[in-house]
Design an enzyme around this catalytic site. Structure first.
Site, PDB file in Angstrom:
ATOM      1  CB  ALA A  75      24.330   5.116  47.652  1.00 11.38           C
ATOM      2  CB  SER A 203      23.304   6.649  50.979  1.00 14.60           C
ATOM      3  OG  SER A 203      22.006   7.156  51.146  1.00 14.60           O
ATOM      4  CG  HIS A 205      18.289   7.938  52.495  1.00 13.64           C
ATOM      5  ND1 HIS A 205      17.358   6.942  52.658  1.00 13.64           N
ATOM      6  CD2 HIS A 205      18.932   7.656  51.339  1.00 13.64           C
ATOM      7  CE1 HIS A 205      17.436   6.089  51.640  1.00 13.64           C
ATOM      8  NE2 HIS A 205      18.378   6.504  50.834  1.00 13.64           N
ATOM      9  CB  THR A 243      24.117  24.695  42.325  1.00 12.16           C
ATOM     10  OG1 THR A 243      24.289  25.539  41.187  1.00 12.16           O
ATOM     11  CG2 THR A 243      24.173  25.537  43.587  1.00 12.16           C
ATOM     12  CB  CYS A 328      15.266  -0.512  45.398  1.00 13.71           C
ATOM     13  SG  CYS A 328      16.087   0.609  46.525  1.00 13.71           S
TER      14      CYS A 328
END
Length: 404
Positions: A75, A203, A205, A243, A328
């Protein structure tokens, strides 16, 4: 029951075993390990097929067309790509952006970066319950406004913004609408068409998928254009080169498929556990819930325990994995900027704890947590001279403290 108990699902979730199983099938020689961009052999075709299936599952959860899904590393990257990408592409139409003071740092710091490039950003103050009002957003709009970026569910206090109303307003004014949905996907219904969302960050997770993978929804009709932030082989329709990590994408797809199938039932169970936790704590003196209780995601409970330091409470609760602020920013000892934006004083902001409940939380764990929290609050307040003064009826806001 195993200790410690995990009550920090807003920071990250364990990968659902069903998603982990799918991922394992995309790693080794006897699995689906090919490069999805390899068009000349079966290994590539099979990997591309697996990626396409996952893309469909991600799109299904938010009511999008699979061609509108761009895979990213998470995210944070999606927010950067959406905000910088749109700002740079539409710079000739204006350089004004609107966001909210309680957004995730991935949005706020991206906006700050754009300010250094000459863009103007209006940071809206939420109400004391954490929500924005439509007149507030409308009043901030200008002829040169190109983007409004508002998160769906706040990562600290769990409040849900009214996206449909904001989307309607933005579409009427021909302003792009970006939504950070990291905390709402799989927990709150999202329909990008009904909500008139142009860009939406996801996101894996936070939805029981793996870390390191996310997506950005980019509307096709009316078409939204972005300037790529990552250049290379032109993957993901030129918007995000690199990739594609098949195993992570497959894990994300399976996690989103499970979320769509089980979300309604899961929310009922998680909300019951959240209410059970609050019911066990609400009669403690001087306890305050931060953020709207009505417009709130099922698993979030953010509480301030007055006259107790959040950090000391977390140390006392070493058998509970909880957080003070978001993961965070919780490494800093500053009080939560989200709670400060709601108008909380430093003391209450410092005494806040975020409990976030998820798929694998049990009633037994909640009951254990209640007992531990009540016990710890009692012990810590017994040590606090401020608590003694409060109990004696002294108004602490009127005390003149002497600095030494």
């Amino acid at each position: 029951m195993k200790l410690p108990i995990y009550l920090d699902y807003s920071a990250t979730c364990p990968v659902d075993p069903r998603a982990a199983e799918k991922m394992m099938q995309c790693l080794t020689l006897d699995g689906n390990f090919g490069n999805p961009a390899s068009r000349s052999h079966r290994f590539g075709w099979q990997a591309e097929e697996a990626v396409d299936e996952a893309r469909n599952h991600v799109a299904d959860l938010i009511g999008a067309d699979p061609r509108e899904i761009v895979f990213t590393s998470g995210a944070t990257e999606s927010n950067n790509l959406a905000i910088k990408g749109a700002a740079h592409f539409y710079v000739k139409q204006g350089k004004h952006i609107i966001t909210c003071k309680t957004e995730h740092k991935a949005v706020l710091d991206t906006c700050r970066h754009l300010e250094s490039e000459g863009y103007e950003v209006t940071y809206l103050d939420p109400q004391s319950d954490g929500l924005l009002t439509l007149p507030q957003i409308e009043a901030a709009m200008r002829p040169d406004t190109i983007l409004v970026s508002i998160m769906h569910v706040n990562n600290e206090i769990g409040v849900i913004q009214d996206l449909a109303a904001i989307g309607e307003l933005c579409r009427a004014r021909k302003i792009l609408f970006h939504v950070d949905a990291a905390q709402s996907a799989g927990k709150v219904e999202i329909d990008v068409d009904a909500m008139k969302i142009d860009l939406l960050s996801l996101s894996a997770h936070k939805v029981y998928g793996p870390k390191g993978i996310g997506a950005l929804y980019v509307r096709r009709k009316p078409r939204v254009r972005l300037e790529a932030q990552m250049h290379g082989g032109g993957h993901e329709r030129g918007m995000r080169s690199g990739t594609l990590p098949t195993h992570q994408i497959v894990g994300m797809g399976e996690a989103f498929r499970i979320a769509k199938a089980e979300m309604a039932e899961e929310n009922v169970r998680i909300k019951a556990l959240r209410d059970r936790l609050y019911d066990g704590l609400k009669d403690i003196e001087q306890v305050f819930v931060n953020g709207s209780t009505e417009h709130r995601v099922a698993g979030n409970l953010n509480i301030s325990f007055a006259y107790v330091e959040g950090e000391s409470l977390m140390m006392a609760l070493k058998d509970l994995a909880v957080s003070s602020g978001s993961a965070c920013t919780s490494a800093s000892l500053e009080p939560s900027y989200v709670l400060r934006a709601l108008g909380l004083n430093d003391e209450l902001a410092h005494s806040s704890i975020r409990f976030s409940i998820g798929r694998f939380t049990t009633a037994e764990e909640i009951d254990y947590a209640i007992g531990l929290i009540r016990d710890s609050i009692g012990k810590l307040r017994d040590l606090s001279p401020l608590w003694d003064m409060y109990k004696e009826g002294i108004d602490l806001s009127k005390v003149e403290w002497v600095s030494h």
